[in-house]
Design an enzyme around this catalytic site. Structure first.
Site, PDB file in Angstrom:
ATOM      1  CG  ASP A  26      -2.836   4.099   2.713  1.00  0.00           C
ATOM      2  OD1 ASP A  26      -2.404   3.025   2.222  1.00  0.00           O
ATOM      3  OD2 ASP A  26      -3.634   4.124   3.656  1.00  0.00           O
ATOM      4  CG  ASP A  58       2.927   0.231   7.588  1.00  0.00           C
ATOM      5  OD1 ASP A  58       2.445  -0.270   6.568  1.00  0.00           O
ATOM      6  OD2 ASP A  58       2.262   0.490   8.593  1.00  0.00           O
ATOM      7  CG  HIS A 101      -0.439  -0.032   2.529  1.00  0.00           C
ATOM      8  ND1 HIS A 101      -0.124   1.116   3.220  1.00  0.00           N
ATOM      9  CD2 HIS A 101      -0.125  -1.063   3.350  1.00  0.00           C
ATOM     10  CE1 HIS A 101       0.335   0.788   4.414  1.00  0.00           C
ATOM     11  NE2 HIS A 101       0.364  -0.522   4.523  1.00  0.00           N
ATOM     12  CG  HIS A 122       0.918   2.135  12.490  1.00  0.00           C
ATOM     13  ND1 HIS A 122      -0.378   1.717  12.666  1.00  0.00           N
ATOM     14  CD2 HIS A 122       1.267   1.716  11.246  1.00  0.00           C
ATOM     15  CE1 HIS A 122      -0.787   1.068  11.593  1.00  0.00           C
ATOM     16  NE2 HIS A 122       0.203   1.048  10.720  1.00  0.00           N
ATOM     17  CD  GLU A 124      -3.120  -1.648   5.744  1.00  0.00           C
ATOM     18  OE1 GLU A 124      -3.453  -2.624   6.434  1.00  0.00           O
ATOM     19  OE2 GLU A 124      -2.485  -0.689   6.216  1.00  0.00           O
ATOM     20  CD  GLU A 125      -1.259   2.190   7.579  1.00  0.00           C
ATOM     21  OE1 GLU A 125      -1.969   1.778   8.516  1.00  0.00           O
ATOM     22  OE2 GLU A 125      -0.087   1.816   7.397  1.00  0.00           O
TER      23      GLU A 125
HETATM   24 ZN   LIG Z   1       0.930  -1.468   6.340  1.00  0.00          ZN
END
Ligand SMILES: [Zn+2]
Length: 454
Positions: A95, A126, A93, A422, A157-158
């Site tokens: 985003d 990520d 992903h 994150h 995705e997030e």
């Molecule tokens: Zn991810």
């Protein structure tokens, strides 16, 4: 016809292209592609274009943006399989999670910085690493891999993803023999791991009401119940004194074979010294196969707005990670019934379901699994662990439904010990990034060579 190359050839080609791969990843990090509502859409769209351009330059022929109704487009491209060869669909992903310097970043999150063999920046791991892994493993074969390759890079995705409905409506586009979900990684750098289970996630909002309106706590406090106190008592029953989840009847999956090293866990979680871990049993089971419950938000007056009143209404959002093979509908109802049952003093309680998504168990003997294990072991030069992950990727079960016979490989360059996905100061280990590109390319080679059943 696709060319099948050896491990040594893949290794030397990958090493030669790594400086360029790192530069490309730096370029991608510079886009603040946060797809959350309220964030500017410009950088997300620009990131989709940059992703498509990179894939094209690295050899993926017809790359296009696919319109995902209600959301940001997905980047899609496809290389036809040589006659008789299987097809692999690679997912990542583009985003990312929000980030700002003030959160505690040592350097600007959108300015890539290379330090100590790692590349820092939001999305470095990520999951912009997943994009360069997909692109580079195609470039290793000069755009002519020995297997069919489909690439799908999602833009949501997030946040609330609209891809699930799209997959259900267009299953043809997703037909393949093996999915690679390059949004995972190793526990520690240089220690290769395949992720084989994912927990699911359910959530609900519990609202408590006791009074028609706020009243003076001096005049009325002592007999009329306060909604916030009632709510706190209810939330306190979700765990027992040891910190194990106390909701009856929830499913626990079978414990993983691998134990999660407690030191790595404490360090990567940023647990303050002296603070105990909660729950009992092996750490791997607590994180990957058993349910866990978190209160993720409370509606109550803030301290700055606090007045001497009895609070008439309070609410909390409760999130529960569920066992990989649990039924989310059943589990969310057990949680909601528990909250209703423990309400004290006949207070008014309303519990509303918010989400219920499945976990995932990778078919260990499925197509491509043995070849992936072998490729990973060869690329890293060491034994492969099979681990779970506590997080959820709801898309995996949607893909499983759309393509029931396909195998699943969950790997990537996000290491649990240092990547801090994150969180602040997110980073990727450049050595592991190289090794995963080698592993993915070797996997293509083994599959194309007819080694998929070994
Ligand atoms: Zn991810």
């Amino acid at each position: 016809m696709g060319n099948v190359v050896t491990f040594e050839e893949i290794l030397s080609k990958t090493r030669a292209m790594m400086p360029d791969v790192v530069e490309r990843l730096k370029t991608l990090i510079r886009y603040p592609s946060v797809a959350f509502p309220g964030y500017p859409p410009g950088p997300v769209s620009a990131m989709a274009d940059a992703t498509a351009a990179l894939l094209k330059e690295y050899g993926l022929g017809a790359v296009r943006l696919i319109d995902i109704p209600g959301g940001y487009p997905a980047v899609y491209g496809e290389i036809q399989a040589p006659a008789g060869a299987p097809t692999v669909m690679v997912y990542a992903h583009y985003d990312v999670q929000p980030a700002q310097r003030e959160d505690g970043w040592e350097t600007d999150p959108w300015t890539p910085v290379e330090k100590g063999g790692r590349l820092y920046g939001r999305g470095a791991a990520d999951d912009k690493s997943g994009i360069v892994i997909a692109a580079a493993s195609i470039r290793v074969f000069e755009g002519n891999p020995p297997v069919g390759v489909k690439v799908l890079i999602e833009g949501e995705e997030e946040t609330t993803s609209h891809l699930d409905a799209f997959v259900a409506a267009h299953p043809d586009l997703f037909q393949c023999d093996v999915f690679i979900v390059a949004d995972n990684g190793n526990i520690a750098v240089r220690n290769p791991a395949l992720t084989t289970t994912l927990r699911g996630e359910v959530s609900c909002i519990v609202e408590v009401r006791t009074l028609k309106s706020p009243v003076h706590s001096g005049m009325f406090g002592g007999a009329a119940p306060d909604a916030l106190v009632a709510l706190i008592r209810m939330l306190a029953t979700l765990h027992d004194a040891k910190g194990d989840v106390a909701v009856q009847g929830l499913r626990s999956g079978s414990p993983p074979a691998m134990e999660y090293p407690a030191e790595i866990y404490r360090e990567s979680a940023g647990l303050l010294s002296g603070v105990d871990l909660v729950g009992t049993g092996p750490l791997g089971a607590r994180l990957w196969s058993k349910p866990s419950i978190t209160v993720i938000g409370i509606d109550a007056p803030s301290i700055s707005a606090a007045a001497n009143i009895l609070i008439p209404r309070a609410a909390a959002k409760v999130s529960m990670r569920i066992a990989p093979d649990a039924d989310p509908r059943r589990e969310v109802h057990l949680l909601m019934d528990h909250l209703r049952a423990v309400a004290p003093w006949n207070v008014r309680v309303e519990v509303t379901e918010v989400s219920a998504s499945f976990g995932f168990i990778c078919p260990a003997g499925g197509p491509g699994y043995a070849a992936a294990r072998h490729a990973l072991e060869t690329a890293f030069g060491g034994p492969v662990m099979e681990k779970g992950t506590g997080g959820s990727i709801p898309l995996t079960s949607v893909l499983r439904t759309a393509v029931p016979h396909a195998g699943f490989i969950l790997w990537g360059a996000e290491d649990s010990s240092c990547s801090r996905i994150h969180g602040t100061n997110e980073s990727v280990d450049i050595g592991d990034l190289e090794r995963i590109i080698v592993a993915q390319s070797l996997f293509f080679s083994l599959l194309g060579n007819g080694r998929q059943e070994t």
